[in-house]
Design a protein around this motif. Sequence first.
Motif, PDB file in Angstrom:
ATOM      1  N   ARG A   1       5.633   7.341   1.032  1.00  0.00           N
ATOM      2  CA  ARG A   1       5.984   8.737   0.801  1.00  0.00           C
ATOM      3  C   ARG A   1       7.341   8.977   1.431  1.00  0.00           C
ATOM      4  O   ARG A   1       7.515   8.817   2.632  1.00  0.00           O
ATOM      5  CB  ARG A   1       4.940   9.663   1.429  1.00  0.00           C
ATOM      6  N   GLN A   2       8.288   9.368   0.618  1.00  0.00           N
ATOM      7  CA  GLN A   2       9.648   9.564   1.111  1.00  0.00           C
ATOM      8  C   GLN A   2       9.776  10.955   1.737  1.00  0.00           C
ATOM      9  O   GLN A   2       9.260  11.931   1.207  1.00  0.00           O
ATOM     10  CB  GLN A   2      10.627   9.421  -0.068  1.00  0.00           C
ATOM     11  N   GLU A   3      10.495  11.014   2.861  1.00  0.00           N
ATOM     12  CA  GLU A   3      10.683  12.328   3.510  1.00  0.00           C
ATOM     13  C   GLU A   3      11.922  12.982   2.934  1.00  0.00           C
ATOM     14  O   GLU A   3      13.007  12.397   2.938  1.00  0.00           O
ATOM     15  CB  GLU A   3      10.864  12.136   5.013  1.00  0.00           C
ATOM     16  N   LEU A   4      11.737  14.191   2.417  1.00  0.00           N
ATOM     17  CA  LEU A   4      12.846  14.883   1.760  1.00  0.00           C
ATOM     18  C   LEU A   4      13.111  16.214   2.428  1.00  0.00           C
ATOM     19  O   LEU A   4      12.239  16.787   3.088  1.00  0.00           O
ATOM     20  CB  LEU A   4      12.509  15.150   0.288  1.00  0.00           C
TER      21      LEU A   4
ATOM     22  N   PHE B   1      17.151  18.361  -3.570  1.00  0.00           N
ATOM     23  CA  PHE B   1      16.299  17.548  -2.704  1.00  0.00           C
ATOM     24  C   PHE B   1      17.129  16.383  -2.189  1.00  0.00           C
ATOM     25  O   PHE B   1      17.649  15.581  -2.952  1.00  0.00           O
ATOM     26  CB  PHE B   1      15.091  17.021  -3.493  1.00  0.00           C
TER      27      PHE B   1
ATOM     28  N   GLU C   1      17.723  13.348   1.110  1.00  0.00           N
ATOM     29  CA  GLU C   1      17.017  12.563   2.142  1.00  0.00           C
ATOM     30  C   GLU C   1      16.937  13.378   3.423  1.00  0.00           C
ATOM     31  O   GLU C   1      17.830  14.159   3.722  1.00  0.00           O
ATOM     32  CB  GLU C   1      17.780  11.266   2.432  1.00  0.00           C
TER      33      GLU C   1
ATOM     34  N   GLU D   1      12.955  23.457   3.211  1.00  0.00           N
ATOM     35  CA  GLU D   1      11.722  22.715   3.427  1.00  0.00           C
ATOM     36  C   GLU D   1      12.027  21.293   3.898  1.00  0.00           C
ATOM     37  O   GLU D   1      12.999  20.687   3.466  1.00  0.00           O
ATOM     38  CB  GLU D   1      10.990  22.665   2.065  1.00  0.00           C
ATOM     39  N   HIS D   2      11.165  20.802   4.810  1.00  0.00           N
ATOM     40  CA  HIS D   2      11.138  19.367   5.132  1.00  0.00           C
ATOM     41  C   HIS D   2       9.756  18.887   4.733  1.00  0.00           C
ATOM     42  O   HIS D   2       8.769  19.250   5.376  1.00  0.00           O
ATOM     43  CB  HIS D   2      11.290  19.139   6.644  1.00  0.00           C
ATOM     44  N   ALA D   3       9.663  18.099   3.691  1.00  0.00           N
ATOM     45  CA  ALA D   3       8.332  17.725   3.240  1.00  0.00           C
ATOM     46  C   ALA D   3       8.347  16.286   2.741  1.00  0.00           C
ATOM     47  O   ALA D   3       9.394  15.671   2.579  1.00  0.00           O
ATOM     48  CB  ALA D   3       7.858  18.661   2.132  1.00  0.00           C
ATOM     49  N   LEU D   4       7.139  15.782   2.479  1.00  0.00           N
ATOM     50  CA  LEU D   4       7.002  14.428   1.955  1.00  0.00           C
ATOM     51  C   LEU D   4       6.872  14.476   0.445  1.00  0.00           C
ATOM     52  O   LEU D   4       6.228  15.375  -0.101  1.00  0.00           O
ATOM     53  CB  LEU D   4       5.746  13.773   2.529  1.00  0.00           C
ATOM     54  N   ASP D   5       7.442  13.487  -0.190  1.00  0.00           N
ATOM     55  CA  ASP D   5       7.325  13.367  -1.634  1.00  0.00           C
ATOM     56  C   ASP D   5       5.923  12.879  -1.970  1.00  0.00           C
ATOM     57  O   ASP D   5       5.155  12.482  -1.095  1.00  0.00           O
ATOM     58  CB  ASP D   5       8.391  12.370  -2.116  1.00  0.00           C
ATOM     59  N   ALA D   6       5.597  12.841  -3.248  1.00  0.00           N
ATOM     60  CA  ALA D   6       4.298  12.314  -3.666  1.00  0.00           C
ATOM     61  C   ALA D   6       4.236  10.823  -3.368  1.00  0.00           C
ATOM     62  O   ALA D   6       5.249  10.134  -3.278  1.00  0.00           O
ATOM     63  CB  ALA D   6       4.111  12.556  -5.158  1.00  0.00           C
TER      64      ALA D   6
END
Lengths: 272, 119
Positions: free
Chosen positions: A233-236, A163, A165, A208-213
């Motif tokens: 929410r960090q974008e990972l 994972f 940034e 995947e490009h998704a947001l963290d919790a």
Amino acid sequence: MANRRCIQTLISRCFSISHSPNPSPYPILKTLTIAPHFLLQTEYSTVQSLTPTDPGKICSAFPSFSRHHCSDNRTSMGSIDNDGDEEEEEEEDDDDDKSEDEERVHLSGKSDEQKAEEAAEIGYKVIGPLEESDRVFKPYEPVFAVVQVGSHQFKVSNGDSIFVEKLKYCDVNDKLILNLVLMLGSTAQTIIGRPVLPDAAVHAVVEEHALDAKVIIFKKKRRKNYRRTKGHRQELTKLRITDIQGIAKPEPIPSMKTEKRATKVEKTAVSA
Amino acid sequence: MALRGVWQLNKLIVSYCDWGGSSRGVRAFMESHLPAFKEISPQLEVVTELNRGQHPYLKGLYRNKNERVVSVKNMTPEDILPCATRLRNSLGRKVVKLKTRHVTKHPSVQGTWTTELKM
């Protein structure tokens, strides 16, 4: 500066008078007589040489004058040079504005080369072609690599997921090459880079490009009636490592399998 | 949104209302941005559903039978597009805080270090 402005207005007036349909030398003389008393104080002694003979000749009188240096370390150029400085200043302002506009244009629509350069600098990745019908996902090989993406380093092997940034210039199911490889290792050999290994490459696929919790950032100062709550929410980006190149990989062990097959064949033959 | 090359989002349902004002953005999105979005992701099944009297939402159905519902009430089409893109780009996994940023099944190649290890 005020002196400069006064001189500039005087000169502009001179020019306007000179270019007017009915030029008369008297107003020029009057303006010029006012000027010298503070001209002597400044470095603009060029106007002293002004002879109001013809309007056309006024222009030619300026560049022939030599410089007089004063204690102020300003370049005592003629008034044309002052005008030139003015123009330069204006041009610089225009250039600044233009460069800002250009920067804005750049930020909004970057060329592919610029994107690739940025990706190479910041994320150390090169976008390869999209996933086709390639057999990219190989079985596990006992080889590892230490890879840097952005400011983080990972010890990575075949089939791992990382994972990272959010990587800007790649979409899901894109193939990437991670250039910054700091170390390679296998069961028999270890190669250490100083600081980077130039020929090594690590292939990865964007999963995947998704947001963290959501993380709640809570600030409080007690007894001061100060309390703040902020959600983040960090974008990972999730990368799956597919291949490591640059080191001799140990051969897989087919001998066990062939022996087993041979024994099975023998057994079946014996039973038959 | 692709696990080992396989896309995870199976279906995207765009639910809207043709009367309500909260669906105004979604209706505009369906006319302006949705065709381009469909072209970008041809493997994705996009369905528009009329749901009168309800606020609009985007529902994503994933391969692991997971459903993600995002409300797009009172949003502009420019805001709805990144929502749809985010659904498309994510796996259907539960949104949980990550334990580690590096997930691996084989942590050691040359052998795990112990105190008795002699080089």
